[in-house]
Design a protein around this motif. Structure first.
Motif, mmCIF file in Angstrom:
data_model
loop_
_atom_site.group_PDB
_atom_site.id
_atom_site.type_symbol
_atom_site.label_atom_id
_atom_site.label_comp_id
_atom_site.label_asym_id
_atom_site.label_seq_id
_atom_site.Cartn_x
_atom_site.Cartn_y
_atom_site.Cartn_z
ATOM 1 N N ILE A 129 -0.977 -5.622 8.299
ATOM 2 C CA ILE A 129 -1.298 -4.297 7.763
ATOM 3 C C ILE A 129 -0.083 -3.380 7.909
ATOM 4 O O ILE A 129 0.251 -2.629 6.993
ATOM 5 N N SER A 130 0.613 -3.479 9.037
ATOM 6 C CA SER A 130 1.799 -2.633 9.243
ATOM 7 C C SER A 130 2.921 -2.993 8.258
ATOM 8 O O SER A 130 3.771 -2.172 7.948
ATOM 9 N N LYS A 131 2.923 -4.214 7.759
ATOM 10 C CA LYS A 131 3.910 -4.625 6.762
ATOM 11 C C LYS A 131 3.451 -4.262 5.344
ATOM 12 O O LYS A 131 4.166 -4.542 4.384
ATOM 13 N N GLY A 132 2.277 -3.649 5.227
ATOM 14 C CA GLY A 132 1.824 -3.138 3.943
ATOM 15 C C GLY A 132 0.915 -4.052 3.154
ATOM 16 O O GLY A 132 0.662 -3.805 1.975
ATOM 17 N N PHE A 133 0.405 -5.101 3.786
ATOM 18 C CA PHE A 133 -0.500 -5.988 3.064
ATOM 19 C C PHE A 133 -1.925 -5.458 3.135
ATOM 20 O O PHE A 133 -2.324 -4.843 4.125
ATOM 21 N N GLU A 134 -2.679 -5.706 2.075
ATOM 22 C CA GLU A 134 -4.030 -5.186 1.954
ATOM 23 C C GLU A 134 -4.995 -5.990 2.828
ATOM 24 O O GLU A 134 -4.887 -7.214 2.914
ATOM 25 N N TYR A 135 -5.943 -5.282 3.430
ATOM 26 C CA TYR A 135 -6.892 -5.904 4.351
ATOM 27 C C TYR A 135 -7.677 -7.026 3.672
ATOM 28 O O TYR A 135 -7.848 -8.102 4.250
ATOM 29 N N ASP A 136 -8.125 -6.798 2.435
ATOM 30 C CA ASP A 136 -8.919 -7.831 1.746
ATOM 31 C C ASP A 136 -8.082 -9.090 1.462
ATOM 32 O O ASP A 136 -8.593 -10.209 1.538
ATOM 33 N N ILE B 123 -3.500 -9.533 12.228
ATOM 34 C CA ILE B 123 -4.005 -8.669 11.153
ATOM 35 C C ILE B 123 -3.310 -7.314 11.217
ATOM 36 O O ILE B 123 -2.839 -6.799 10.192
ATOM 37 N N LYS B 124 -3.200 -6.738 12.410
ATOM 38 C CA LYS B 124 -2.505 -5.444 12.569
ATOM 39 C C LYS B 124 -1.056 -5.540 12.109
ATOM 40 O O LYS B 124 -0.535 -4.628 11.468
ATOM 41 N N HIS B 125 -0.406 -6.654 12.440
ATOM 42 C CA HIS B 125 0.983 -6.856 12.029
ATOM 43 C C HIS B 125 1.102 -6.874 10.499
ATOM 44 O O HIS B 125 1.980 -6.214 9.925
ATOM 45 N N VAL C 218 1.832 -13.802 2.397
ATOM 46 C CA VAL C 218 0.851 -13.326 3.387
ATOM 47 C C VAL C 218 0.466 -14.496 4.300
ATOM 48 O O VAL C 218 0.432 -14.354 5.526
ATOM 49 N N ASN C 219 0.221 -15.640 3.702
ATOM 50 C CA ASN C 219 -0.177 -16.828 4.456
ATOM 51 C C ASN C 219 0.921 -17.249 5.445
ATOM 52 O O ASN C 219 0.642 -17.509 6.620
ATOM 53 N N LYS C 220 2.165 -17.280 4.984
ATOM 54 C CA LYS C 220 3.281 -17.698 5.837
ATOM 55 C C LYS C 220 3.476 -16.717 6.996
ATOM 56 O O LYS C 220 3.630 -17.133 8.144
ATOM 57 N N ILE C 221 3.470 -15.423 6.697
ATOM 58 C CA ILE C 221 3.641 -14.423 7.759
ATOM 59 C C ILE C 221 2.495 -14.531 8.762
ATOM 60 O O ILE C 221 2.705 -14.466 9.973
ATOM 61 N N TYR C 222 1.282 -14.728 8.233
ATOM 62 C CA TYR C 222 0.110 -14.868 9.108
ATOM 63 C C TYR C 222 0.301 -16.057 10.047
ATOM 64 O O TYR C 222 0.152 -15.921 11.273
ATOM 65 N N GLN C 223 0.625 -17.223 9.483
ATOM 66 C CA GLN C 223 0.781 -18.445 10.286
ATOM 67 C C GLN C 223 1.899 -18.285 11.331
ATOM 68 O O GLN C 223 1.713 -18.618 12.498
ATOM 69 N N ASP C 224 3.051 -17.767 10.889
ATOM 70 C CA ASP C 224 4.198 -17.604 11.793
ATOM 71 C C ASP C 224 3.873 -16.665 12.954
ATOM 72 O O ASP C 224 4.134 -16.977 14.106
ATOM 73 N N TYR C 225 3.315 -15.501 12.622
ATOM 74 C CA TYR C 225 3.041 -14.499 13.651
ATOM 75 C C TYR C 225 1.929 -14.989 14.588
ATOM 76 O O TYR C 225 2.033 -14.838 15.807
ATOM 77 N N PHE C 226 0.885 -15.570 14.003
ATOM 78 C CA PHE C 226 -0.259 -16.070 14.775
ATOM 79 C C PHE C 226 0.207 -17.119 15.787
ATOM 80 O O PHE C 226 -0.169 -17.081 16.963
ATOM 81 N N GLY D 146 4.372 -5.645 1.958
ATOM 82 C CA GLY D 146 3.201 -5.721 1.108
ATOM 83 C C GLY D 146 3.176 -4.570 0.108
ATOM 84 O O GLY D 146 3.971 -3.629 0.190
ATOM 85 N N ARG D 147 2.241 -4.659 -0.830
ATOM 86 C CA ARG D 147 2.142 -3.652 -1.903
ATOM 87 C C ARG D 147 1.935 -2.230 -1.370
ATOM 88 O O ARG D 147 2.503 -1.279 -1.901
ATOM 89 N N ASN D 148 1.110 -2.085 -0.332
ATOM 90 C CA ASN D 148 0.826 -0.741 0.192
ATOM 91 C C ASN D 148 2.075 -0.049 0.725
ATOM 92 O O ASN D 148 2.307 1.133 0.454
ATOM 93 N N LYS D 149 2.882 -0.771 1.471
ATOM 94 C CA LYS D 149 4.095 -0.189 2.048
ATOM 95 C C LYS D 149 5.113 0.127 0.945
ATOM 96 O O LYS D 149 5.760 1.169 0.973
ATOM 97 N N ILE D 150 5.225 -0.772 -0.021
ATOM 98 C CA ILE D 150 6.140 -0.546 -1.150
ATOM 99 C C ILE D 150 5.713 0.702 -1.913
ATOM 100 O O ILE D 150 6.525 1.578 -2.208
#
Length: 163
Positions: free
Chosen positions: A147-154, A143-145, A119-127, A85-89
């Protein structure tokens, strides 16, 4: 011990200025580099400051070293290949000495639709891989996963709310 140390240093071949310059050109040609990475690589050669400056100027002048090209390439690679995600980059680029201004300017390398889809794909796969947990626990872990990959909470919340 002293014999080993002595022979270790004796085997090390000393390089000329031009040989070092060529090694650094090849280092930059292999993949885009930032100033910080080239600076670290230069430490291997024990150069005097004037020689470092001369090589830096040469690399920049000949376009082997280009901070914006590096930043844009780094952003594309980390997002499209590593799915960061943008934050980690942004955090990793800052550690490499890239300015906030250049990072912000270069973030347009990530397409907004691609970002949301990722974000949607990672969410679905991990969930879906969370077994034996209650719904809220699965959601929390996912959600924690993200965030750890750098995606924004919002952005994560937008994905959850659009389910």
């Amino acid at each position: 011990m002293s014999i080993f140390v002595h022979s270790f240093f004796m085997d090390k071949k000393s390089l000329t200025f031009d040989e070092i310059k060529l090694k650094l050109v090849n280092y930059c040609v292999y993949q885009d580099r930032c100033h910080y990475e080239v600076e670290l690589k230069m430490k291997e050669f024990l150069l005097i400051p004037e020689a470092k400056d001369k090589i830096f100027l040469y690399l920049i002048k000949e376009n082997y070293l280009n901070e914006e090209r590096f930043t844009r390439s780094y952003i594309r690679g980390k997002f499209y290949i590593k799915h960061w995600g943008r934050n980690k980059i942004k955090m990793n680029l800052k550690q490499k000495g890239i300015t906030e201004k250049l990072i912000s300017k270069s973030m347009d390398e990530i397409d907004a639709d691609d970002y949301e889809k990722t974000v949607n794909k990672i969410y679905q796969d991990y969930f879906s891989k969370q077994k034996g947990l209650k719904e809220y626990q699965k959601k929390s872990k996912t959600i924690k996963h993200l965030i750890s990959k750098g995606f924004e909470y919002d952005v994560i919340l937008d994905v959850i709310n659009n389910e």
